[in-house]
Design a protein around this motif. Structure first.
Motif, PDB file in Angstrom:
ATOM      1  N   ARG A 287       3.306  -0.451  -4.984  1.00 16.57           N
ATOM      2  CA  ARG A 287       1.893  -0.190  -5.278  1.00 16.57           C
ATOM      3  C   ARG A 287       1.650  -0.094  -6.785  1.00 16.57           C
ATOM      4  N   ALA A 288       2.632   0.433  -7.509  1.00 20.04           N
ATOM      5  CA  ALA A 288       2.488   0.576  -8.961  1.00 20.04           C
ATOM      6  C   ALA A 288       2.335  -0.774  -9.659  1.00 20.04           C
ATOM      7  N   GLU A 289       2.742  -1.838  -9.000  1.00 23.49           N
ATOM      8  CA  GLU A 289       2.600  -3.179  -9.574  1.00 23.49           C
ATOM      9  C   GLU A 289       1.151  -3.667  -9.586  1.00 23.49           C
ATOM     10  N   TRP A 290       0.305  -3.086  -8.741  1.00 20.68           N
ATOM     11  CA  TRP A 290      -1.087  -3.557  -8.682  1.00 20.68           C
ATOM     12  C   TRP A 290      -2.108  -2.424  -8.716  1.00 20.68           C
ATOM     13  N   TRP A 291      -1.679  -1.168  -8.490  1.00 19.51           N
ATOM     14  CA  TRP A 291      -2.593  -0.014  -8.536  1.00 19.51           C
ATOM     15  C   TRP A 291      -1.787   1.141  -9.106  1.00 19.51           C
ATOM     16  N   ASP A 292      -1.492   1.058 -10.383  1.00 18.02           N
ATOM     17  CA  ASP A 292      -0.510   1.955 -11.004  1.00 18.02           C
ATOM     18  C   ASP A 292      -1.012   3.375 -11.259  1.00 18.02           C
ATOM     19  N   TYR A 293      -2.271   3.627 -11.112  1.00 22.36           N
ATOM     20  CA  TYR A 293      -2.792   4.971 -11.380  1.00 22.36           C
ATOM     21  C   TYR A 293      -3.057   5.767 -10.097  1.00 22.36           C
TER      22      TYR A 293
ATOM     23  N   PHE B 296       0.811  -1.218   0.000  1.00 30.54           N
ATOM     24  CA  PHE B 296       0.000   0.000   0.000  1.00 30.54           C
ATOM     25  C   PHE B 296       0.843   1.266   0.000  1.00 30.54           C
ATOM     26  N   THR B 297       1.982   1.256   0.685  1.00 31.30           N
ATOM     27  CA  THR B 297       2.681   2.509   0.961  1.00 31.30           C
ATOM     28  C   THR B 297       3.937   2.762   0.137  1.00 31.30           C
ATOM     29  N   ASP B 298       4.531   1.738  -0.450  1.00 33.62           N
ATOM     30  CA  ASP B 298       5.714   1.931  -1.279  1.00 33.62           C
ATOM     31  C   ASP B 298       5.274   2.181  -2.718  1.00 33.62           C
ATOM     32  N   HIS B 299       5.682   3.322  -3.275  1.00 31.81           N
ATOM     33  CA  HIS B 299       5.182   3.713  -4.599  1.00 31.81           C
ATOM     34  C   HIS B 299       5.469   2.656  -5.667  1.00 31.81           C
ATOM     35  N   ALA B 300       6.691   2.164  -5.735  1.00 33.27           N
ATOM     36  CA  ALA B 300       7.039   1.179  -6.766  1.00 33.27           C
ATOM     37  C   ALA B 300       6.263  -0.117  -6.569  1.00 33.27           C
TER      38      ALA B 300
END
Length: 135
Positions: free
Chosen positions: A26-32, A20-24
């Motif tokens: 999170r981008a793997e499953w909620w990239d927008y 949830f909190t690490d940008h990279a």
């Protein structure tokens, strides 16, 4: 008319928190979704509406207590009021229970319909999260 969705993820709480909190991560499953996961941090979700129109949802992180609670308020541009989201992670042995509650629908004229849409959206996000951290 609250949204309240729960899922158990086969991963340790620290792993789910990072998703949830690490940008990279999170981008793997909620990239927008862009989020600064600290109290006072900004949040921006850019997505496409049902008729192909671009939609921007903006918000503010209201609480980030690692690795258990992430909360924010958000609203689509032009929306009459914001809703409040609280994500609570609870360790269940080697697994993690993820509970997402979204409230404030009574502040919106079309709150019931929007709550139903968000409920469906959170179910998709939870399924994507589960696939991501369990793989």
């Amino acid at each position: 008319m609250n949204v309240d969705e729960t899922a158990v993820v086969a991963a340790p709480i620290e792993r789910v928190w990072r998703a949830f909190t690490d940008h990279a991560d999170r981008a793997e499953w909620w990239d927008y979704l862009f989020m600064e996961p600290v109290a006072g941090g900004s949040l921006e979700e850019r997505w496409t509406g049902e008729h192909g129109e671009p939609v921007v949802t903006r918000g503010l992180v209201t609480r980030a207590a690692a690795p258990e609670i992430l909360a924010f308020s958000w609203s689509d541009d032009g929306q009459a009021a914001s809703t409040d989201v609280e994500i609570v992670l609870t360790a269940r042995g080697a697994d993690t229970e993820v509970r997402i509650r979204e409230t404030g629908w009574n502040r919106l004229p079309d709150g019931a319909a929007m709550a139903a849409d968000h409920r469906a959206g959170w179910r998709v996000h939870l399924a994507n999260l589960r696939r991501h951290v369990e793989s």
